[in-house]
Design a protein around this motif. Structure first.
Motif, short mmCIF file in Angstrom:
data_model
loop_
_atom_site.label_atom_id
_atom_site.label_comp_id
_atom_site.label_asym_id
_atom_site.label_seq_id
_atom_site.Cartn_x
_atom_site.Cartn_y
_atom_site.Cartn_z
N GLU A 132 51.80 35.69 41.54
CA GLU A 132 51.27 37.04 41.35
C GLU A 132 50.21 37.07 40.25
O GLU A 132 49.17 37.72 40.38
CB GLU A 132 52.40 38.01 41.00
N GLN A 135 46.96 35.38 41.47
CA GLN A 135 46.28 36.22 42.45
C GLN A 135 45.63 37.41 41.79
O GLN A 135 44.50 37.80 42.13
CB GLN A 135 47.26 36.68 43.53
N ALA A 136 46.32 38.03 40.83
CA ALA A 136 45.78 39.20 40.14
C ALA A 136 44.50 38.86 39.38
O ALA A 136 43.53 39.63 39.39
CB ALA A 136 46.82 39.78 39.19
N GLU A 138 42.49 36.13 39.92
CA GLU A 138 41.45 35.61 40.82
C GLU A 138 40.79 36.73 41.61
O GLU A 138 39.60 36.65 41.96
CB GLU A 138 42.04 34.58 41.78
N SER A 139 41.53 37.80 41.90
CA SER A 139 41.00 38.87 42.75
C SER A 139 40.17 39.90 41.99
O SER A 139 39.66 40.85 42.59
CB SER A 139 42.15 39.59 43.46
N SER A 141 37.19 41.71 40.78
CA SER A 141 35.91 41.72 41.47
C SER A 141 34.70 41.66 40.54
O SER A 141 33.59 41.40 40.98
CB SER A 141 35.80 42.97 42.36
N ARG A 149 42.32 42.94 33.17
CA ARG A 149 43.56 42.32 33.67
C ARG A 149 44.09 41.27 32.70
O ARG A 149 45.30 41.15 32.51
CB ARG A 149 43.31 41.71 35.05
N GLN A 173 42.21 29.39 39.73
CA GLN A 173 43.47 29.96 39.26
C GLN A 173 44.03 29.14 38.09
O GLN A 173 44.55 29.71 37.13
CB GLN A 173 44.48 30.00 40.40
#
Length: 261
Positions: A132, A135-136, A138-139, A141, A149, A173
């Motif tokens: 999690e 992913q948080a 890397e995503s 934008s 974040r 990541q």
């Protein structure tokens, strides 16, 4: 009168004052007693609200405790050591706690128990899995969102990262994970659970040099606890068949003492 409560931020007292006044008349309290009870009610109400906010922000998936852990099923694990950790001195000193062991041996239970204890003592906590977290980050934008974040994971007094080793990280990541550990280094505690020995982290991160640098920071101030036991989830199916015991987790040469006493 309600406006005065809001101006003075006495919202908790506003709710309980009628009952306090009724009790004060019935029991003939002194003015000092009434004032003390009123202030106590306000402070207790504020603490309950603060605790609710901390609990919501922590995203902890379960209410676990040290008392609820079956130490008899994991005889290699020192109950005394875990209860010493529950005094939270590791949070106050920025020390990390790392639980190593096969799946199902209680790593997440113990990490949640310490996290809940930290919440109860007024510390800020955040729980996440490594998947999690990766992913948080890397995503994100754009750089502004990325910084926001990252701050979310840096800010809490205690960050719990569960399930390290279940997912191989991409290069990007892995670098985000390294940057986060570096940002928290000597500033905030991390509890981390892993089913993977440190010697395998080069494969996990896809970069031996990065893994070495990350572990150097993570382990510099750390309690490493190896749980060399069987799976709780499998114990009912295993019965007394000792041949199904899981293999001990191995700590590589040069890692700190496991702390199991």
């Amino acid at each position: 009168m309600s406006g005065a409560y809001k101006q003075l931020n006495l919202t908790q007292l506003e709710m309980v004052l009628p009952k306090l006044l009724e009790q004060a008349r019935r029991e003939q309290w002194t003015y000092e007693t009434l004032l003390e009870r009123a202030l106590t009610a306000e402070l207790d109400g504020r603490e309950r609200k603060a605790m609710a906010r901390r609990l919501k922000a922590a995203r902890i998936p379960g209410k676990k405790t040290i008392d609820g852990f079956d130490f008899s099923f994991q005889p290699t694990l020192s109950e005394r050591h875990l209860r010493e950790l529950a005094d939270l001195s590791f949070v106050r000193t920025g020390t990390n706690v790392i639980f190593l062991g096969p799946p199902g041996t209680g790593k997440t239970h113990l990490s949640l128990a310490l996290a809940n204890q930290a919440l109860a003592q007024g510390h800020s906590v955040l729980f996440t899995t490594l998947a999690e977290l990766a992913q948080a980050l890397e995503s994100a934008s754009h750089p502004g969102l990325m910084r926001q974040r990252v701050r979310r994971y840096i800010a809490p007094s205690l960050l719990v990262i569960d399930e390290v080793g279940y997912t191989t990280l991409s290069q990007e990541q892995a670098h985000y994970f390294f940057e986060l550990v570096t940002a928290r280094y000597e500033h905030g505690s991390i509890i981390l659970t892993s089913n993977t020995s440190f010697a395998q982290w080069g494969n996990l991160l896809g970069d031996e040099v990065l893994a070495t640098a990350l572990l150097d920071r993570l382990l510099h101030h750390a309690e490493v606890i190896a749980i060399n036991g069987r799976s709780y989830r499998m114990k009912d199916r295993q019965g007394d068949r000792g041949d199904l015991s899981t293999q001990p987790a191995r700590t590589p040469i040069g890692a700190p003492s496991t702390g199991v006493r």
